[in-house]
Scaffold this motif. Sequence first.
Motif, mmCIF file in Angstrom:
data_model
loop_
_atom_site.group_PDB
_atom_site.id
_atom_site.type_symbol
_atom_site.label_atom_id
_atom_site.label_comp_id
_atom_site.label_asym_id
_atom_site.label_seq_id
_atom_site.Cartn_x
_atom_site.Cartn_y
_atom_site.Cartn_z
ATOM 1 N N ALA A 146 -15.504 7.070 19.019
ATOM 2 C CA ALA A 146 -15.761 8.469 19.549
ATOM 3 C C ALA A 146 -16.482 9.230 18.368
ATOM 4 C CB ALA A 146 -14.528 9.177 20.239
ATOM 5 N N GLY A 147 -16.368 8.600 17.110
ATOM 6 C CA GLY A 147 -16.658 9.420 15.895
ATOM 7 C C GLY A 147 -15.773 10.016 15.177
ATOM 8 N N ALA A 148 -14.597 9.588 15.144
ATOM 9 C CA ALA A 148 -13.473 10.190 14.316
ATOM 10 C C ALA A 148 -12.979 8.876 13.433
ATOM 11 C CB ALA A 148 -12.171 10.439 15.279
ATOM 12 N N TYR A 149 -12.366 9.507 12.292
ATOM 13 C CA TYR A 149 -11.549 8.368 11.467
ATOM 14 C C TYR A 149 -10.421 7.873 12.076
ATOM 15 C CZ TYR A 149 -8.838 6.327 7.742
ATOM 16 O OH TYR A 149 -8.229 5.437 6.946
ATOM 17 N N ALA A 150 -10.114 6.527 12.068
ATOM 18 C CA ALA A 150 -8.879 5.938 12.656
ATOM 19 C C ALA A 150 -8.774 4.791 11.966
ATOM 20 C CB ALA A 150 -9.539 5.729 14.003
ATOM 21 N N GLU A 151 -7.459 4.358 12.152
ATOM 22 C CA GLU A 151 -6.772 3.039 11.441
ATOM 23 C C GLU A 151 -5.624 2.585 12.564
ATOM 24 O OE1 GLU A 151 -5.140 1.570 7.151
ATOM 25 O OE2 GLU A 151 -6.250 3.520 7.336
ATOM 26 N N ARG A 152 -5.486 1.242 12.352
ATOM 27 C CA ARG A 152 -4.397 0.640 13.140
ATOM 28 C C ARG A 152 -3.298 0.023 12.386
ATOM 29 N NH1 ARG A 152 -3.630 -1.293 18.576
ATOM 30 N NH2 ARG A 152 -2.485 -3.172 18.784
ATOM 31 N N VAL A 153 -2.403 0.398 12.663
ATOM 32 C CA VAL A 153 -1.213 -0.365 11.698
ATOM 33 C C VAL A 153 -0.261 -1.324 12.229
ATOM 34 C CG1 VAL A 153 0.760 0.364 10.013
ATOM 35 C CG2 VAL A 153 -1.552 1.759 10.328
ATOM 36 N N GLU A 154 -0.178 -2.156 11.768
ATOM 37 C CA GLU A 154 0.782 -3.321 12.701
ATOM 38 C C GLU A 154 2.065 -3.875 11.677
ATOM 39 O OE1 GLU A 154 -1.613 -6.280 14.029
ATOM 40 O OE2 GLU A 154 -2.546 -5.193 15.688
ATOM 41 N N LYS A 155 1.747 -3.407 10.392
ATOM 42 C CA LYS A 155 2.852 -3.982 9.423
ATOM 43 C C LYS A 155 3.583 -2.617 8.696
ATOM 44 C CE LYS A 155 0.944 -8.839 8.867
ATOM 45 N NZ LYS A 155 0.215 -9.499 8.011
ATOM 46 N N PRO A 156 4.743 -2.613 8.363
ATOM 47 C CA PRO A 156 5.258 -1.538 7.829
ATOM 48 C C PRO A 156 4.797 -1.452 6.252
ATOM 49 C CG PRO A 156 6.995 -2.857 8.644
ATOM 50 C CD PRO A 156 5.913 -3.771 8.945
ATOM 51 N N LYS A 157 4.481 -2.308 5.743
ATOM 52 C CA LYS A 157 3.656 -2.207 4.238
ATOM 53 C C LYS A 157 2.352 -1.379 4.069
ATOM 54 C CE LYS A 157 1.699 -6.625 3.874
ATOM 55 N NZ LYS A 157 1.430 -8.144 3.066
ATOM 56 N N HIS A 158 1.743 -1.329 5.325
ATOM 57 C CA HIS A 158 0.460 -0.686 5.247
ATOM 58 C C HIS A 158 0.539 0.778 5.966
ATOM 59 C CE1 HIS A 158 -1.249 -4.857 5.974
ATOM 60 N NE2 HIS A 158 -1.026 -4.553 4.746
ATOM 61 N N LEU A 159 1.786 1.239 6.275
ATOM 62 C CA LEU A 159 2.090 2.429 6.887
ATOM 63 C C LEU A 159 1.841 3.661 5.936
ATOM 64 C CD1 LEU A 159 2.817 4.173 9.405
ATOM 65 C CD2 LEU A 159 5.514 3.902 8.642
ATOM 66 N N ARG A 160 2.601 3.692 4.895
ATOM 67 C CA ARG A 160 2.618 4.885 4.176
ATOM 68 C C ARG A 160 1.018 5.263 3.730
ATOM 69 N NH1 ARG A 160 6.342 8.046 1.871
ATOM 70 N NH2 ARG A 160 8.088 6.245 2.157
ATOM 71 N N SER A 161 0.036 4.198 3.236
ATOM 72 C CA SER A 161 -1.183 4.531 2.753
ATOM 73 C C SER A 161 -1.984 4.925 3.883
ATOM 74 C CB SER A 161 -1.767 3.072 1.941
ATOM 75 O OG SER A 161 -1.667 1.978 2.990
ATOM 76 N N ALA A 162 -1.668 4.382 5.044
ATOM 77 C CA ALA A 162 -2.402 4.667 6.327
ATOM 78 C C ALA A 162 -2.187 6.173 6.589
ATOM 79 C CB ALA A 162 -2.282 3.796 7.370
ATOM 80 N N LEU A 163 -1.136 6.625 6.715
ATOM 81 C CA LEU A 163 -0.697 7.964 7.151
ATOM 82 C C LEU A 163 -1.380 8.912 5.939
ATOM 83 C CD1 LEU A 163 2.874 7.585 8.196
ATOM 84 C CD2 LEU A 163 1.162 8.094 9.678
ATOM 85 N N ARG A 164 -1.110 8.748 4.776
ATOM 86 C CA ARG A 164 -1.608 9.481 3.652
ATOM 87 C C ARG A 164 -3.059 9.579 3.834
ATOM 88 N NH1 ARG A 164 0.702 7.892 -2.202
ATOM 89 N NH2 ARG A 164 2.574 8.556 -1.030
ATOM 90 N N THR A 165 -3.879 8.616 3.954
ATOM 91 C CA THR A 165 -5.402 8.415 3.952
ATOM 92 C C THR A 165 -5.761 9.482 5.095
ATOM 93 O OG1 THR A 165 -5.629 6.393 3.016
ATOM 94 C CG2 THR A 165 -7.426 7.323 4.388
ATOM 95 N N ALA A 166 -5.252 9.444 6.345
ATOM 96 C CA ALA A 166 -5.270 9.838 7.565
ATOM 97 C C ALA A 166 -5.056 11.695 7.280
ATOM 98 C CB ALA A 166 -4.645 9.582 8.736
ATOM 99 N N LEU A 167 -3.973 11.874 6.809
ATOM 100 C CA LEU A 167 -3.477 13.160 6.758
ATOM 101 C C LEU A 167 -4.449 13.945 5.665
ATOM 102 C CD1 LEU A 167 0.297 12.605 6.452
ATOM 103 C CD2 LEU A 167 -1.024 13.962 8.375
ATOM 104 N N HIS A 168 -4.883 13.350 4.521
ATOM 105 C CA HIS A 168 -6.184 13.961 3.853
ATOM 106 C C HIS A 168 -7.502 13.870 4.099
ATOM 107 C CE1 HIS A 168 -2.324 13.519 1.355
ATOM 108 N NE2 HIS A 168 -2.844 14.449 0.751
ATOM 109 N N HIS A 169 -7.736 13.230 5.400
ATOM 110 C CA HIS A 169 -9.247 13.108 5.909
ATOM 111 C C HIS A 169 -9.738 14.607 6.363
ATOM 112 C CE1 HIS A 169 -12.705 11.345 7.506
ATOM 113 N NE2 HIS A 169 -12.282 12.065 8.712
ATOM 114 N N LYS A 170 -10.711 14.953 5.900
ATOM 115 C CA LYS A 170 -11.231 16.292 6.235
ATOM 116 C C LYS A 170 -11.599 16.462 7.809
ATOM 117 C CE LYS A 170 -12.937 17.217 1.729
ATOM 118 N NZ LYS A 170 -13.998 17.731 0.769
ATOM 119 N N GLY A 171 -11.482 15.626 8.554
ATOM 120 C CA GLY A 171 -11.981 15.668 9.957
ATOM 121 C C GLY A 171 -11.002 15.289 10.821
ATOM 122 N N PRO A 172 -11.321 15.090 12.137
ATOM 123 C CA PRO A 172 -10.216 14.290 13.086
ATOM 124 C C PRO A 172 -9.914 12.894 12.467
ATOM 125 C CG PRO A 172 -12.201 14.705 14.237
ATOM 126 C CD PRO A 172 -12.308 15.266 12.871
ATOM 127 N N ALA A 173 -8.675 12.649 13.114
ATOM 128 C CA ALA A 173 -8.092 11.126 12.673
ATOM 129 C C ALA A 173 -6.971 10.810 13.421
ATOM 130 C CB ALA A 173 -7.651 11.329 10.931
#
Length: 580
Positions: A498-525
């Motif tokens: 659809a044109g948005a930033y997105a990431e899929r998380v399946e393992k806990p060790k990847h969660l914090r970095s995925a949330l942090r990146t999305a929360l700081h992204h300038k557009g919809p995520a």
Amino acid sequence: MGKQTVAEQFVDILARAGVRRLYGVVGDSLNPVVDAIRRNSAIDWIQVRHEESAAFAAGAEAQLTGKLAGCAGSCGPGNLHLINGLYDAHRSMAPVLALASHIPSSEIGTGYFQETHPDQLFRECSHYSELISSPQQMPRVLQTAIQHAVGRRGVSVVSLPGDIAARPAPERAEEHALVTSRPTVRPGDAEIDALARMVDEADRVTLFCGSGTAGAHEEVMAFAERVKAPVGHALRGKEHIQYDNPYDVGMSGLLGYGAAYEATNECDLLILLGTDFPYNAFLPDDVRTVQVDVRPEHLGRRSKLDLAVWGDVRETLRCVTPKVRPKTDRRFLDRMLKKHAEALEGVVKAYTRKVEKHIPIHPEYVASVLDEEAADDAIFTVDTGMCNVWAARYLTPNGRRRVIGSFTHGSMANALPQAIGAQFLDRRRQVVSMSGDGGFTMLMGDFLTLVQYDLPVKVILFNNSSLGMVELEMLVSGLPAYGTGNHNPNFAQLARAAGAYAERVEKPKHLRSALRTALHHKGPALVDIVTDPNALSIPPKIKAEMVTGFALSASKMVLDGGVGRMVQMARSNLRNVPRP
């Protein structure tokens, strides 16, 4: 300059009333109004993909500002789609003006194509719902609708046939003064004196707070200190009352935690402040009870009252606090603070034990990390169901954050469209939609609205591939889960398409970095997080016959689970307890 049309006059009045956006979907009967908005710089037309989203977005805007917001639907099916979001806005006491455009006025009552009767359909979810049948009628009807929505805090609906909207407005139309803000309501002296006497006569006072304590945090804290009262809250009161609260004993109700239930049931005077808490099974039936509310129709409809006080919480406490004698005995307050801390300590391990290795990911862990990573002034919109549980227990209020959801109407699919309305208010403020996969997919089309307007909403998707709360209700009732499973796609791939930033998380060790990146992204995520559908354990004392829909209210029990940073808050409050 051509003569003004009714539609142009309609839009001018809305702009004078402070409406800055009209959310909706275009249609032929709406064309005159939409075109008038196109030519009016004071108000914008916000195109959504579903009218239900329009009403939710307007309701969110009105809840966050306390000011009038607007939405619109075209004739028949178009405006009928507004109804669920309008129910939610009305029950949330959000001032919303809905335009329900109508079929040609000469065809009303003939069974015409797309004919409905919106002036009748919306009566149950509004304070005012009327049909405009002539140009001369419009200014006064719209003014009356605005005053109902603002003055009584809820929804007003104006039904306007498209042909009437296109007609010339009457010459010398009166420009009415508009009510756009509410007065404060002070109780009478007799009620204030009666409340003061009851407080003075009581040894153990508990305060239980709802959304009516908004703007009254200082007054509630001063009163609690004067009478040494523990302070509990309902879900809608959490954001207004829990922060900087040394008397906090948690939340009561299905999603509750801590000592709120004990504090309300073991006192000898319970004061309900600005709450229409619906689960009366959690309230005592053998304790003297006072209720303070600005809506007189709320007084006494949940529990038997010994005193009903009609007034704003802030004004009432300002009047009564100087009149009550200061109490010096802290034994009840300190006992409840200790119970609260002990209760939270006992369940904190539920979300910390091996959580960083658990697959599928614990949703409690997701909410806890989100709480840590989100901005201090973030606005959270929360889907109904299990996301309510995570928001209630893990989002830490601080006086700047806001948390809204369909907490009274209990509709699915509210979080994403409410986030749209919240983000249009301020593009620079962080807005986070805590969405369940069931709610998100119900109105998923409006994810495209985020992309179309480049709204920087962050959708945090708790994807357990089920209708988790419904499944829980079935299990408690002794029924096998049926019809609750969702066969989901990879939502991150959909969002990227659809044109948005997105990431899929399946393992806990990847969660914090995925949330942090999305929360700081300038557009919809969007962050699609695969979570454990079996996250909640249930207290063994709940019986099938105790279940009543969503509430489980007759159980007088709460679900087990973690409580995030509230443990630290409780520990901090224990420092106020004098040591023997």
